[in-house]
Structure formats: structure tokens, C-alpha cells
Design a protein around this motif. Structure first.
Motif, PDB file in Angstrom:
ATOM      1  N   GLU A   1       0.781  14.466  -9.658  1.00  0.00           N
ATOM      2  CA  GLU A   1       0.400  13.527 -10.703  1.00  0.00           C
ATOM      3  C   GLU A   1       0.447  12.097 -10.182  1.00  0.00           C
ATOM      4  N   LEU A   2      -0.489  11.298 -10.638  1.00  0.00           N
ATOM      5  CA  LEU A   2      -0.452   9.856 -10.388  1.00  0.00           C
ATOM      6  C   LEU A   2       0.601   9.294 -11.326  1.00  0.00           C
ATOM      7  N   ILE A   3       1.635   8.670 -10.780  1.00  0.00           N
ATOM      8  CA  ILE A   3       2.694   8.159 -11.654  1.00  0.00           C
ATOM      9  C   ILE A   3       2.630   6.650 -11.848  1.00  0.00           C
ATOM     10  N   TRP A   4       1.918   5.932 -10.970  1.00  0.00           N
ATOM     11  CA  TRP A   4       1.779   4.492 -11.150  1.00  0.00           C
ATOM     12  C   TRP A   4       0.680   3.977 -10.239  1.00  0.00           C
ATOM     13  N   SER A   5      -0.084   3.021 -10.739  1.00  0.00           N
ATOM     14  CA  SER A   5      -1.020   2.283  -9.882  1.00  0.00           C
ATOM     15  C   SER A   5      -1.096   0.855 -10.387  1.00  0.00           C
ATOM     16  N   GLY A   6      -1.361  -0.057  -9.472  1.00  0.00           N
ATOM     17  CA  GLY A   6      -1.445  -1.453  -9.876  1.00  0.00           C
ATOM     18  C   GLY A   6      -1.977  -2.327  -8.757  1.00  0.00           C
ATOM     19  N   THR A   7      -2.155  -3.595  -9.102  1.00  0.00           N
ATOM     20  CA  THR A   7      -2.679  -4.592  -8.179  1.00  0.00           C
ATOM     21  C   THR A   7      -1.569  -5.561  -7.797  1.00  0.00           C
ATOM     22  N   PRO A   8      -1.219  -5.628  -6.514  1.00  0.00           N
ATOM     23  CA  PRO A   8      -0.172  -6.569  -6.090  1.00  0.00           C
ATOM     24  C   PRO A   8      -0.619  -8.020  -6.293  1.00  0.00           C
ATOM     25  N   THR A   9       0.357  -8.871  -6.523  1.00  0.00           N
ATOM     26  CA  THR A   9       0.063 -10.298  -6.677  1.00  0.00           C
ATOM     27  C   THR A   9       0.423 -11.086  -5.429  1.00  0.00           C
ATOM     28  N   GLY A  10       0.932 -10.414  -4.420  1.00  0.00           N
ATOM     29  CA  GLY A  10       1.313 -11.061  -3.169  1.00  0.00           C
ATOM     30  C   GLY A  10       2.427 -10.284  -2.504  1.00  0.00           C
ATOM     31  N   THR A  11       2.980 -10.859  -1.441  1.00  0.00           N
ATOM     32  CA  THR A  11       4.074 -10.253  -0.704  1.00  0.00           C
ATOM     33  C   THR A  11       5.220 -11.238  -0.626  1.00  0.00           C
ATOM     34  N   LEU A  12       6.375 -10.850  -1.141  1.00  0.00           N
ATOM     35  CA  LEU A  12       7.558 -11.711  -1.055  1.00  0.00           C
ATOM     36  C   LEU A  12       8.294 -11.514   0.264  1.00  0.00           C
ATOM     37  N   ILE A  13       8.395 -10.256   0.715  1.00  0.00           N
ATOM     38  CA  ILE A  13       9.047  -9.946   1.984  1.00  0.00           C
ATOM     39  C   ILE A  13       8.088  -9.073   2.778  1.00  0.00           C
ATOM     40  N   GLY A  14       7.687  -9.553   3.926  1.00  0.00           N
ATOM     41  CA  GLY A  14       6.759  -8.808   4.766  1.00  0.00           C
ATOM     42  C   GLY A  14       5.820  -9.765   5.464  1.00  0.00           C
ATOM     43  N   PRO A  15       5.065  -9.238   6.410  1.00  0.00           N
ATOM     44  CA  PRO A  15       4.112 -10.085   7.134  1.00  0.00           C
ATOM     45  C   PRO A  15       3.089 -10.707   6.180  1.00  0.00           C
ATOM     46  N   GLU A  16       2.876 -12.006   6.303  1.00  0.00           N
ATOM     47  CA  GLU A  16       1.933 -12.710   5.429  1.00  0.00           C
ATOM     48  C   GLU A  16       0.525 -12.146   5.523  1.00  0.00           C
ATOM     49  N   GLU A  17       0.156 -11.637   6.695  1.00  0.00           N
ATOM     50  CA  GLU A  17      -1.202 -11.123   6.864  1.00  0.00           C
ATOM     51  C   GLU A  17      -1.389  -9.758   6.203  1.00  0.00           C
ATOM     52  N   GLU A  18      -0.313  -9.088   5.833  1.00  0.00           N
ATOM     53  CA  GLU A  18      -0.433  -7.803   5.142  1.00  0.00           C
ATOM     54  C   GLU A  18      -0.520  -8.040   3.637  1.00  0.00           C
ATOM     55  N   GLN A  19      -1.732  -8.089   3.162  1.00  0.00           N
ATOM     56  CA  GLN A  19      -1.989  -8.241   1.733  1.00  0.00           C
ATOM     57  C   GLN A  19      -2.732  -6.992   1.271  1.00  0.00           C
ATOM     58  N   TRP A  20      -2.299  -6.409   0.166  1.00  0.00           N
ATOM     59  CA  TRP A  20      -2.853  -5.147  -0.315  1.00  0.00           C
ATOM     60  C   TRP A  20      -3.632  -5.361  -1.594  1.00  0.00           C
ATOM     61  N   ASP A  21      -4.716  -4.596  -1.750  1.00  0.00           N
ATOM     62  CA  ASP A  21      -5.561  -4.685  -2.941  1.00  0.00           C
ATOM     63  C   ASP A  21      -5.098  -3.754  -4.056  1.00  0.00           C
ATOM     64  N   GLU A  22      -4.473  -2.642  -3.683  1.00  0.00           N
ATOM     65  CA  GLU A  22      -4.032  -1.679  -4.689  1.00  0.00           C
ATOM     66  C   GLU A  22      -2.843  -0.901  -4.146  1.00  0.00           C
ATOM     67  N   VAL A  23      -1.938  -0.532  -5.056  1.00  0.00           N
ATOM     68  CA  VAL A  23      -0.769   0.268  -4.726  1.00  0.00           C
ATOM     69  C   VAL A  23      -0.744   1.451  -5.686  1.00  0.00           C
TER      70      VAL A  23
END
Length: 132
Positions: free
Chosen positions: A68-90
Motif C-alpha cells: 500500500e502507498l502510505i504517504w506521498s508529498g512534495t518536499p519544500t527543500g532540504t534542511l540537512i543534506g547536500p544542497e544539490e540534492e533536491q527532490w520533486d516527490e517523496v
């Protein structure tokens, strides 16, 4: 480094560290291509559009193995992690076991839709997690 597919080494490593028969939740981090890459012209099809096409078929495959899909969403940014790693969907997808996930990706129905995912994704991460 951009990654779309698991390596055989990664699969072996995960198989050795994941208890059989335990539920597993897959963390999906997705970065879409601007334009889907189907290796033939498909004007106006974005990576997000191609992934939505994949998702319609994938959800049937997920349900077919008891997942089952239990959650999906759109990230608003990265607080901890490489700045170049930006994701469109989780997404978080729960499977009854790692074997159920492997059965799904080996199914003929899944194999008939995975080309949409390949066309859609510019970069991704897939992290299997055991529930505590």
C-alpha cells in the motif's frame, strides 16, 4: 551521482540485511526530468507526466502483492543534506515483505509499465526500511 536502477551489489546487500517475512517500507526520493525520455518523440510529455502514468499502473502492482502507498508529498527543500540534492516527490510504500516487493518488480504487469518510470526519472533513491 545520479541513480535510477539498483545495482546487483545493492540488491545482494539489502537481501542479506532484511529479515524474511517482515514488513518493509520503501522510501522513494524522486527527481523528474523536464521532458520524459522515451527514446522516441513524445512532444509535451514531462517527467512528472510520465511518472503519473507509471504510478497508475504501479499502484495496481503494489496492491496485487499486498502493498500500500502510505504517504506521498512534495518536499519544500532540504534542511540537512547536500544542497544539490533536491527532490520533486517523496513516497512511502509498505510491502508485506521484501519478497513481495521483489515479486512485484518481477511481474509481467510491472515490467510492462516500468518504461514510464525510466522515461520520467532524472535521479532517485530507494531506501528499504524495517519498521521498529
Amino acid at each position: 551521482m545520479k541513480t535510477i536502477y539498483p545495482t546487483s551489489r545493492a540488491i545482494s546487500d539489502v537481501l542479506s540485511k532484511t529479515q524474511k517475512g517482515k514488513p518493509v517500507v520503501m522510501l522513494n526520493l524522486l527527481k523528474f526530468r523536464e521532458q520524459a525520455d522515451y527514446h522516441e518523440p513524445r512532444a509535451g510529455v514531462s517527467g512528472r507526466d510520465a511518472y503519473q502514468e507509471y504510478g497508475r499502473g504501479a499502484i495496481r502492482c503494489i496492491h496485487a502483492v499486498g502493498g500500500e502507498l502510505i504517504w506521498s508529498g512534495t518536499p519544500t527543500g532540504t534542511l540537512i543534506g547536500p544542497e544539490e540534492e533536491q527532490w520533486d516527490e517523496v513516497l512511502l510504500v509498505r510491502y508485506p515483505s521484501l519478497d513481495a516487493f521483489l515479486a512485484m518488480i518481477d511481474s509481467p504487469e510491472y515490467k510492462s509499465i516500468v518504461h514510464h518510470r525510466t522515461a520520467a526519472i532524472d535521479d532517485s533513491r530507494l531506501v528499504p526500511m524495517l519498521e521498529s
